[in-house]
Design a protein around this motif. Structure first.
Motif, mmCIF file in Angstrom:
data_model
loop_
_atom_site.group_PDB
_atom_site.id
_atom_site.type_symbol
_atom_site.label_atom_id
_atom_site.label_comp_id
_atom_site.label_asym_id
_atom_site.label_seq_id
_atom_site.Cartn_x
_atom_site.Cartn_y
_atom_site.Cartn_z
ATOM 1 N N GLY A 1 52.887 162.952 14.022
ATOM 2 C CA GLY A 1 54.560 162.386 13.505
ATOM 3 C C GLY A 1 55.673 162.338 14.796
ATOM 4 O O GLY A 1 56.692 162.722 14.994
ATOM 5 N N VAL A 2 55.047 161.408 15.886
ATOM 6 C CA VAL A 2 55.526 161.964 16.786
ATOM 7 C C VAL A 2 56.478 160.241 17.163
ATOM 8 O O VAL A 2 57.571 160.159 18.145
ATOM 9 N N CYS A 3 56.209 159.272 15.869
ATOM 10 C CA CYS A 3 56.615 158.348 16.107
ATOM 11 C C CYS A 3 57.919 157.667 15.578
ATOM 12 O O CYS A 3 57.951 158.564 14.512
ATOM 13 N N THR A 4 59.140 157.711 15.912
ATOM 14 C CA THR A 4 61.086 157.832 15.172
ATOM 15 C C THR A 4 61.333 156.199 14.846
ATOM 16 O O THR A 4 60.968 155.496 16.345
ATOM 17 N N GLY A 5 62.268 156.431 14.589
ATOM 18 C CA GLY A 5 63.231 154.592 14.457
ATOM 19 C C GLY A 5 62.676 153.645 13.726
ATOM 20 O O GLY A 5 62.303 154.254 12.581
ATOM 21 N N PRO A 6 63.565 152.624 13.467
ATOM 22 C CA PRO A 6 63.100 152.367 12.269
ATOM 23 C C PRO A 6 61.760 151.317 12.255
ATOM 24 O O PRO A 6 61.910 151.498 10.975
ATOM 25 N N GLU A 7 60.927 151.405 13.117
ATOM 26 C CA GLU A 7 59.673 150.954 12.588
ATOM 27 C C GLU A 7 58.368 152.137 12.584
ATOM 28 O O GLU A 7 57.808 151.602 12.796
ATOM 29 N N GLU A 8 58.935 153.036 12.670
ATOM 30 C CA GLU A 8 58.127 154.912 12.189
ATOM 31 C C GLU A 8 57.989 154.325 10.743
ATOM 32 O O GLU A 8 56.137 154.184 10.421
ATOM 33 N N GLY A 9 58.087 154.149 9.899
ATOM 34 C CA GLY A 9 57.955 153.555 8.616
ATOM 35 C C GLY A 9 56.582 152.418 8.193
ATOM 36 O O GLY A 9 55.379 152.522 7.805
ATOM 37 N N PHE B 1 54.654 151.628 11.305
ATOM 38 C CA PHE B 1 53.663 152.516 11.717
ATOM 39 C C PHE B 1 52.869 153.058 10.599
ATOM 40 O O PHE B 1 51.614 153.004 11.043
ATOM 41 N N VAL B 2 53.711 153.990 10.090
ATOM 42 C CA VAL B 2 52.997 155.022 9.373
ATOM 43 C C VAL B 2 51.581 154.611 8.374
ATOM 44 O O VAL B 2 50.969 154.536 8.392
ATOM 45 N N THR B 3 52.526 153.890 7.724
ATOM 46 C CA THR B 3 52.231 152.924 6.518
ATOM 47 C C THR B 3 50.906 151.862 7.803
ATOM 48 O O THR B 3 49.830 151.591 6.677
ATOM 49 N N ALA B 4 50.590 151.387 8.118
ATOM 50 C CA ALA B 4 49.582 150.792 9.436
ATOM 51 C C ALA B 4 48.862 151.897 9.808
ATOM 52 O O ALA B 4 47.401 151.716 9.802
ATOM 53 N N TYR B 5 49.177 152.603 9.866
ATOM 54 C CA TYR B 5 48.121 153.956 10.351
ATOM 55 C C TYR B 5 47.121 154.420 9.502
ATOM 56 O O TYR B 5 46.125 154.738 8.636
ATOM 57 N N GLN B 6 47.956 154.357 8.383
ATOM 58 C CA GLN B 6 47.518 155.109 6.660
ATOM 59 C C GLN B 6 46.452 154.245 6.215
ATOM 60 O O GLN B 6 45.473 154.421 5.388
ATOM 61 N N GLN B 7 47.211 152.671 6.465
ATOM 62 C CA GLN B 7 45.860 151.467 6.115
ATOM 63 C C GLN B 7 44.269 151.860 6.463
ATOM 64 O O GLN B 7 43.560 152.102 5.984
ATOM 65 N N GLY B 8 44.350 151.846 8.437
ATOM 66 C CA GLY B 8 43.350 152.000 8.953
ATOM 67 C C GLY B 8 42.560 153.381 9.148
ATOM 68 O O GLY B 8 41.236 153.073 8.585
ATOM 69 N N ASN B 9 43.338 154.852 8.286
ATOM 70 C CA ASN B 9 42.928 155.902 8.062
ATOM 71 C C ASN B 9 42.065 155.661 6.872
ATOM 72 O O ASN B 9 40.844 156.480 7.090
ATOM 73 N N GLN B 10 42.231 155.098 6.147
ATOM 74 C CA GLN B 10 42.005 155.315 4.779
ATOM 75 C C GLN B 10 40.275 154.224 4.764
ATOM 76 O O GLN B 10 39.318 154.513 4.782
ATOM 77 N N LEU B 11 40.227 153.062 5.698
ATOM 78 C CA LEU B 11 39.409 152.890 6.325
ATOM 79 C C LEU B 11 38.218 153.392 7.194
ATOM 80 O O LEU B 11 37.213 153.536 6.324
ATOM 81 N N PHE B 12 38.840 153.991 7.607
ATOM 82 C CA PHE B 12 38.284 155.257 8.316
ATOM 83 C C PHE B 12 37.473 156.396 7.534
ATOM 84 O O PHE B 12 36.093 156.888 6.989
ATOM 85 N N VAL B 13 38.519 156.953 6.586
ATOM 86 C CA VAL B 13 37.135 157.507 5.707
ATOM 87 C C VAL B 13 36.547 157.232 4.604
ATOM 88 O O VAL B 13 35.505 157.476 4.378
ATOM 89 N N LEU B 14 36.934 155.670 4.112
ATOM 90 C CA LEU B 14 35.382 155.126 3.236
ATOM 91 C C LEU B 14 34.399 154.859 3.983
ATOM 92 O O LEU B 14 33.159 155.119 3.239
ATOM 93 N N GLU B 15 34.597 154.448 5.472
ATOM 94 C CA GLU B 15 32.904 154.350 6.123
ATOM 95 C C GLU B 15 33.199 155.478 6.967
ATOM 96 O O GLU B 15 31.435 155.477 6.571
ATOM 97 N N ASN B 16 33.385 156.409 6.745
ATOM 98 C CA ASN B 16 32.771 157.677 6.354
ATOM 99 C C ASN B 16 31.993 158.045 5.546
ATOM 100 O O ASN B 16 30.568 159.263 4.916
ATOM 101 N N ASP B 17 32.090 158.504 4.140
ATOM 102 C CA ASP B 17 32.290 158.570 2.846
ATOM 103 C C ASP B 17 30.513 157.555 2.824
ATOM 104 O O ASP B 17 30.011 158.285 2.636
ATOM 105 N N LEU B 18 30.802 156.430 2.964
ATOM 106 C CA LEU B 18 29.299 155.365 3.429
ATOM 107 C C LEU B 18 27.977 156.600 4.173
ATOM 108 O O LEU B 18 27.204 155.912 3.789
ATOM 109 N N ALA B 19 28.784 156.586 5.129
ATOM 110 C CA ALA B 19 27.662 157.293 6.773
ATOM 111 C C ALA B 19 26.976 158.488 5.838
ATOM 112 O O ALA B 19 25.890 158.274 6.202
ATOM 113 N N HIS B 20 28.021 159.620 5.137
ATOM 114 C CA HIS B 20 27.630 160.411 4.768
ATOM 115 C C HIS B 20 26.365 160.486 3.688
ATOM 116 O O HIS B 20 25.503 160.662 3.717
ATOM 117 N N ALA B 21 26.578 159.432 3.091
ATOM 118 C CA ALA B 21 25.813 159.623 1.817
ATOM 119 C C ALA B 21 24.397 158.948 2.029
ATOM 120 O O ALA B 21 23.505 158.720 1.587
#
Length: 220
Positions: free
Chosen positions: A96-104, A106-126
């Motif tokens: 939560g270190v980013c502030t300013g007009p582009e914070e939203g 940034f967070v949205t893009a981060y969450q999109q990327g993190n969801q990809l990470f989670v799904l890739e991990n789910d497949l790897a664990h399976a």
């Protein structure tokens, strides 16, 4: 160049336990240290560990003006929307270190990327769980072969044969359980694969964020 040189020096020593060394504290470029913390998205509390380490080891305190100037410069690099997706896709943590007009954005893009990470991990664990079950089945079958050979060997004492029969019973029961687990484990792989494929398709259709090039390409 001064910041770059200091960052290289810090990177070489970053694996040392206990934070900054006495030498680093005494000769610290606090602007460079702040820049490094900012550029990796470290929380604001990062300076507290530097303060404690340097007070204990060298009796010095950080130059907060220099540190904060460097940290702010590092954060300007870290908080680029073009970095956010790849940070999330690598499993990086966002503090939560980013502030300013582009914070939203940034967070949205981060969450999109993190969801990809989670799904890739789910497949790897399976896949790992299925591979572990296959390996265990091979071990069980090897142990069964060994026990059956010992059971029919003339050199095996009678009392030991009783124990072998009990072991064989347990091994065959476990073999049945492991073989029955293959179906659910395969389904787990199929579900994880489909969820990941669907998400990759979503990213492709909706235009992945800057920094996603190559990250969203299928790797399976």
């Amino acid at each position: 160049m001064r910041i770059i040189g200091s960052l290289v020096f810090l990177a070489l020593l970053s694996g040392c336990a206990g934070g900054l060394s006495k030498y680093e504290c005494l000769y610290a470029d606090w602007r460079a240290i702040g820049y490094e913390d900012g550029a990796r998205g470290a929380p604001a509390s990062a300076v507290s560990s530097h303060r404690q380490a340097c007070a204990k080891k060298a009796g010095v305190t950080p130059d907060m003006n220099a540190y904060l100037a460097g940290r702010n410069a590092g954060l300007r690099e870290y908080c680029q929307v073009s970095n956010a997706f790849s940070i999330g896709a690598r499993g990086g943590r966002y503090y939560g270190v980013c502030t300013g007009p582009e914070e939203g954005a940034f967070v949205t893009a981060y969450q999109q990327g993190n969801q990809l990470f989670v799904l890739e991990n789910d497949l790897a664990h399976a896949e790992h769980a299925f591979a572990a079950a296959e390996k265990r089945l091979q071990e069980i079958e090897h142990n069964i072969d060994h026990a059956e050979a010992a059971l029919i060997s003339p050199a095996t004492p009678h009392l030991e044969r009783v124990d072998i029969l009990a072991d064989l019973k347990n091994l065959n029961e476990e073999k049945t359980r492991v073989k029955r687990s293959f179906g659910p484990l395969r389904r787990d792989i199929d579900v994880a694969y489909e969820e990941l494929a669907d998400y990759r398709a979503f990213l492709a259709a909706n235009g992945p964020y800057p920094g996603a090039a190559g990250v969203t390409a299928a790797s399976y």
